[in-house]
Design an enzyme around this catalytic site. Sequence first.
Site, PDB file in Angstrom:
ATOM      1  N   GLU A  42      87.626 100.713 116.567  1.00  0.00           N
ATOM      2  CA  GLU A  42      88.586 100.899 115.439  1.00  0.00           C
ATOM      3  C   GLU A  42      88.400  99.786 114.401  1.00  0.00           C
ATOM      4  O   GLU A  42      88.431  98.407 114.824  1.00  0.00           O
ATOM      5  CB  GLU A  42      90.033 100.721 116.174  1.00  0.00           C
TER       6      GLU A  42
ATOM      7  N   GLU B 143      90.248 105.815 127.745  1.00  0.00           N
ATOM      8  CA  GLU B 143      90.016 105.784 126.320  1.00  0.00           C
ATOM      9  C   GLU B 143      88.997 104.587 126.013  1.00  0.00           C
ATOM     10  O   GLU B 143      88.894 103.524 126.951  1.00  0.00           O
ATOM     11  CB  GLU B 143      91.484 105.374 125.529  1.00  0.00           C
TER      12      GLU B 143
END
Length: 269
Positions: free
Chosen positions: A142, A138
């Site tokens: 964010e 990943e």
Amino acid sequence: MTNDRYTRIARLAFIATLPFVGLVSAAAAQESANGTSFKDDFDSLDTRIWYVSDGWNNGGHQNCTWSKKQVKTVDGILELTFQEKKVKDRNFACGEIQTRKRFGYGTYEARIKAADGSGLNSAFFTYIGPADKKPHDEIDFEVLGKNTAKVQINQYVSATGGNEFLADVPGGANQGFNDYAFVWEKNRIRYYVNGELVHEVTDPAKIPVNAQKIFFSLWGTDTLTDWMGTFSYKEPTKLQVDRVAFTAAGDKCQFAELVACQLERAASE
């Protein structure tokens, strides 16, 4: 997408003792990429490119259910909405899209306005995991609603994270559109905010190898308060995406505003 994205799994110790096998695996992992360079201005939601998450959640930490009704395009802007609405066993509904294809080394970039609200997560990231019969890799941007003056950067490699870095977002990520980009290469990842390099990773142990899907999501939590802040719902809010682009390693940049073009110009000077 299942809840494995938020599960910390210790990597098998013997992997570290097999560097040659690791290199072969990395090459094979990149070969699984079937996505090519593209850009999407979201004049409409192209379901040939995007799969809309609908009818589930990622686990107990998530207080909303993914719903296709929370995903739409308006005047060339993708909108993912979070609102109070009973869907299955959750009292809130939220939106997520993910590419149908997987992408490898290259430049990933998106122009985004984050949502308002403590306890929410406005995310632009790439991910692959056990649901796709791959290790959990990943790469993240964010914006956590408790502090929209920052964007959190992170990577997971075979389910191991802990690589968080907070970068400034001048003016606030929820006050207007900002450009987020990362350049993923075999030996490094470079992260950019509004065209400025804010972070670089060169440790091989912290660089994912598996081709991944591209995601946008907006979700909330009642439990991850240390990370995302205390959940405080006031009214519906939304993550907005003006555009997204992927430029594969070695391909020409696609339009002048992109970081890929900025780097191409710098390399030619």
